[in-house]
Scaffold this active site. Sequence first.
Site, PDB file in Angstrom:
ATOM      1  N   ASP A 152      33.554  30.706  42.209  1.00 50.80           N
ATOM      2  CA  ASP A 152      32.993  31.653  42.746  1.00 50.80           C
ATOM      3  C   ASP A 152      31.738  31.413  43.134  1.00 50.80           C
ATOM      4  O   ASP A 152      30.437  30.721  42.068  1.00 50.80           O
ATOM      5  CB  ASP A 152      32.542  32.762  41.214  1.00 50.80           C
ATOM      6  N   ASP A 209      32.389  43.011  44.265  1.00 48.64           N
ATOM      7  CA  ASP A 209      33.132  42.954  43.046  1.00 48.64           C
ATOM      8  C   ASP A 209      33.483  45.228  43.081  1.00 48.64           C
ATOM      9  O   ASP A 209      32.720  45.006  43.136  1.00 48.64           O
ATOM     10  CB  ASP A 209      32.304  43.067  41.247  1.00 48.64           C
TER      11      ASP A 209
HETATM   12  C1  GLA Z   1      31.801  37.229  40.631  1.00 48.25           C
HETATM   13  C2  GLA Z   1      32.711  38.135  39.939  1.00 48.25           C
HETATM   14  C3  GLA Z   1      33.479  38.735  39.721  1.00 48.25           C
HETATM   15  C4  GLA Z   1      33.478  37.772  38.441  1.00 48.25           C
HETATM   16  C5  GLA Z   1      32.253  37.820  37.746  1.00 48.25           C
HETATM   17  C6  GLA Z   1      31.975  36.509  36.091  1.00 48.25           C
HETATM   18  O1  GLA Z   1      31.291  38.780  39.835  1.00 48.25           O
HETATM   19  O2  GLA Z   1      33.126  38.369  41.769  1.00 48.25           O
HETATM   20  O3  GLA Z   1      34.831  38.703  40.197  1.00 48.25           O
HETATM   21  O4  GLA Z   1      34.360  37.018  38.589  1.00 48.25           O
HETATM   22  O5  GLA Z   1      31.640  36.409  39.223  1.00 48.25           O
HETATM   23  O6  GLA Z   1      30.474  36.512  36.475  1.00 48.25           O
END
Ligand code: GLA
Length: 387
Positions: A152, A209
């Site tokens: 990520d 997200d």
């Molecule tokens: C980001 C990702 C999410 C999740 C969070 C965890 O926002 O896009 O899917 O993994 O981090 O902190």
Amino acid sequence: MNGKCRWFQVLLVVLIFMSANLMGAAQDTPLARTPPMGWNSWNHFACEVSDRVVRAQADAMVRSGMKAAGYTYVLIDDCWEGQRDAEGYIHPNAKFPNMKALADYVHARGLKIGIYSSPGPKTCGGYEGSYGHEERDAQTYAAWGIDYLKYDLCSYDGMGDQIVAYGKMGDALKKTGRPIVYALCQYGMERGWRWAASVGGNLWRTDDDIRDNYYTMAQFGFGQNGLEKYAGPGHWNDPDMLEVGNGGMTEDEYRTQMSLWCLLAAPLIAGNDLTRMPPATLAMLTNPDVIAVDQDPLGAQGRRVSQEGDLEVWMKPLADGSKAVGLFNRGWGAMPVTVDFRSIGLGDSAAVSDLWSRTDLDTFKQEYTATVPPHGVVMINVKSGAK
Ligand code: GLA
């Protein structure tokens, strides 16, 4: 050596070369040949994830029938990370007393396990990232028995070239010799779909997200049109995880997410609490005819074939020559939606079956029309010719 003999020799060399290549291809079955299916801790548990939660979800995946339906990966998202030791090795935090034992537990149930990190110094949750420790972390994951890494972007944003950073971890994973699915999470920045597979990515997020509401889900799902050429066996566009069962959408809206994700050949990563699923949620996540669309061996991502205001028709070509079709209604009132068989590359008459109810309907001429509920979908299979 006469001419005949030389030809024979050349033929032999060609045959040996071909069979070696064929053997190599057979051994080299690509990871994520079909879109990965599993469960991830983030959408429901966020930082409340722990060893206990993961074990319970793995058990529930088996007990509920999710495993039998094809769900395999149990994925730990952010918030598992502890500190690095003096040699730079990462350790889990107190909620995960023994990562290797947890992986063994998950493997003993015939499932696979995944973990999460960032190319930056910190993850999105502010935990330890892999920056400067890529090879050591990949080796650690492999030693624990990890089968999947979600990587990520987070704190790496603005630090340098993303392609280099993702390539570094891609190479480190390969170097371990363990097959580890590599899931890029950089929200589609710099049109990630254009280069993600070249750094070893098996799937890559195309959006920010997901949220448990129709507006965000529809924006991401219907927004995938045009990305179909980047998807195929071993490498998939990922419009983010499922929200089915988390409570923020109606049954029709969740059915829209499930149908659309399957038409898109998207990874099917459940994000609900598998230990407490009402039968309707389980049925939505495990319908075999719907899942078969997602997992179809052709690996083609579906696309929009027509749109009239709130009404959209999407089509995914399947390996047997038939087409999976979604008749979507994004509006507030029930509406008839029509698919024209010519628009999906079929002839004048076609046999139609309803995928959610798993029933053969009839043979229709030129088109098929269904009344679709608000924010809902009717998902069908359309096969050329009469039954
Ligand atoms: C980001 C990702 C999410 C999740 C969070 C965890 O926002 O896009 O899917 O993994 O981090 O902190």
